[in-house]
Motif scaffolding. Structure first.
Motif: not given
Length: 196
Positions: A146-170
């Motif tokens: 379903e995803f290309a191997p690029d989906a496993l880049h080092p920050l992939a797992a952190r990106t979603g939670p970080a953007l959720i946190l940023q949305t909440y803070l803003l």
């Protein structure tokens, strides 16, 4: 107030449950800095000795309380796409920040992060397993094509939670379903190998 005044009143898991609930209530009322074992014991209707028999201090008690309060991570549904399973995982993270679980909400989490030792334990025992859960879903998406191997880049797992946190803070609000979709687009940008 002394335990001997009412022996056998509550024991085992029933008493632990009362202590966890009291700890969460004390955290919501006073923050981590104002938290005391005496305050927790009073709110739980027990003696301090009952706490100290189980926990040497407030730090390990708070960590166990967080584990108690956090809902289980949503298991990936084999009938759904990997993207849908990622959305479930991110929504679970959003629920924690928004105070839709037993955790008092983002104000408490920010308070915890001020304590360096507690922050390190929080990251290791609470955050890391959730990031590993997201990584496992991404791995599944890559293995299933379903995803290309690029989906496993080092920050992939952190990106979603970080953007959720940023949305909440803003905005002061957790992201809704459409925003979660946009966050997933960002996390998976250029990695999708099949049409949605």
């Amino acid at each position: 107030m002394a335990e001997s005044a009412n022996p056998g009143r509550r024991r085992g898991t029933e008493l632990e449950h009362a202590i966890y609930v009291a700890t969460l209530d004390e955290l919501a009322a006073n923050g981590y800095g104002g938290l005391s074992m005496e305050g927790i014991a009073t709110r739980a209707g027990t003696g301090k000795a009952a706490l100290y028999r189980r926990w040497p201090g407030k730090q390990p008690l708070v960590l166990d309380t967080l584990r108690y309060a956090l809902p289980p991570l949503p298991e990936p549904d084999p009938e759904r796409s990997t993207r849908e399973n990622l959305a479930k995982a991110l929504n679970a993270f959003s629920d924690v920040l928004a105070g839709r679980t037993l955790i008092p909400g983002i104000e408490f989490i920010v308070d915890v992060l001020r304590e360096p030792e507690l922050r390190a334990l929080f990251a290791d025992r609470i955050v890391a397993p959730r990031l590993e859960h997201i990584e496992a879903i991404l791995h599944e998406g890559v293995q299933g094509g379903e995803f290309a191997p690029d989906a496993l880049h080092p920050l992939a797992a952190r990106t979603g939670p970080a953007l959720i946190l940023q949305t909440y803070l803003l905005t002061g609000q957790p992201p809704g379903p459409q925003e979660i979709d946009l966050i997933l687009d960002t996390v998976l940008q250029g990695t999708t190998t099949s049409t949605p």
